[in-house]
Design an enzyme around this catalytic site. Structure first.
Site, short mmCIF file in Angstrom:
data_model
loop_
_atom_site.label_atom_id
_atom_site.label_comp_id
_atom_site.label_asym_id
_atom_site.label_seq_id
_atom_site.Cartn_x
_atom_site.Cartn_y
_atom_site.Cartn_z
N GLU A 183 0.87 -1.18 0.00
CA GLU A 183 0.00 0.00 0.00
C GLU A 183 0.90 1.23 0.00
O GLU A 183 1.97 1.22 0.62
CB GLU A 183 -0.90 0.07 1.24
CG GLU A 183 -1.97 -0.99 1.32
CD GLU A 183 -1.54 -2.20 2.11
OE1 GLU A 183 -2.26 -3.21 2.09
OE2 GLU A 183 -0.45 -2.16 2.75
N TYR B 16 7.49 2.55 -7.67
CA TYR B 16 6.78 1.27 -7.77
C TYR B 16 6.28 1.02 -9.19
O TYR B 16 6.37 -0.09 -9.70
CB TYR B 16 5.60 1.22 -6.79
CG TYR B 16 6.01 1.33 -5.33
CD1 TYR B 16 7.15 0.71 -4.85
CD2 TYR B 16 5.26 2.07 -4.43
CE1 TYR B 16 7.52 0.82 -3.52
CE2 TYR B 16 5.62 2.18 -3.10
CZ TYR B 16 6.76 1.55 -2.65
OH TYR B 16 7.13 1.65 -1.33
#
Length: 156
Positions: free
Chosen positions: A112, A124
């Site tokens: 998350e 990411y």
């Protein structure tokens, strides 16, 4: 100027209780809502895979904590010291966390991230994590508000 790291001179080692003061100090220096000492201690006590990254002189550069769950590893926390951000160490820590997950026989890595953490989101996404969902009000935010979490997955 971007730092070029000599991988042979970087040291990955399992996080120990003796690392926690340094880890907590790093955590508090880079996150507005940091984990507590108890969060780190509980993660170690639970047997989660926690690693630190140090330079050849023993200086802490970053860390990650990974929790295996059936066939998926949850990347609980990852951080790079503020003065070394933007130098590729986040990518190196992701490489190590993915290698750890593969070694455990996991099929994917889940994490998350705050939508406001655009730097981490970009890292990411470049790495290959894909957005798979959103958790409403997941993170504490300023003024007693809450911030959503973007849920991302990397298939191994």
């Amino acid at each position: 100027m971007k730092q070029t790291w000599d991988l042979a001179r970087l040291v990955y080692e399992p996080m120990q209780r003796t690392d926690l003061d340094e880890v907590l100090a790093l955590e508090q220096s880079v996150y507005p809502h940091p984990w507590s000492m108890a969060n780190f201690a509980d993660s170690l006590a639970s047997g989660y895979h926690a690693w630190v990254l140090r330079d050849h002189g023993g200086v802490l550069l970053g860390y990650f904590l990974l929790m295996p769950m059936v066939d998926e590893a949850h990347l609980l926390n990852v951080a790079v010291t503020a003065d070394r951000q933007g130098q590729g160490l986040g990518h190196l820590l992701l490489n190590q966390s993915v290698a750890c997950a593969r070694g455990l026989g996991m099929e994917s890595v889940l994490l998350e991230v705050r939508p406001s953490n655009t730097r981490a989101l970009a890292i990411y996404e470049r790495y290959g994590f894909k957005q798979i969902g959103r958790r409403k009000g997941y993170y504490p935010a300023a003024n007693q508000l809450r911030e959503d979490a973007i849920v991302m997955r990397f298939d191994l």
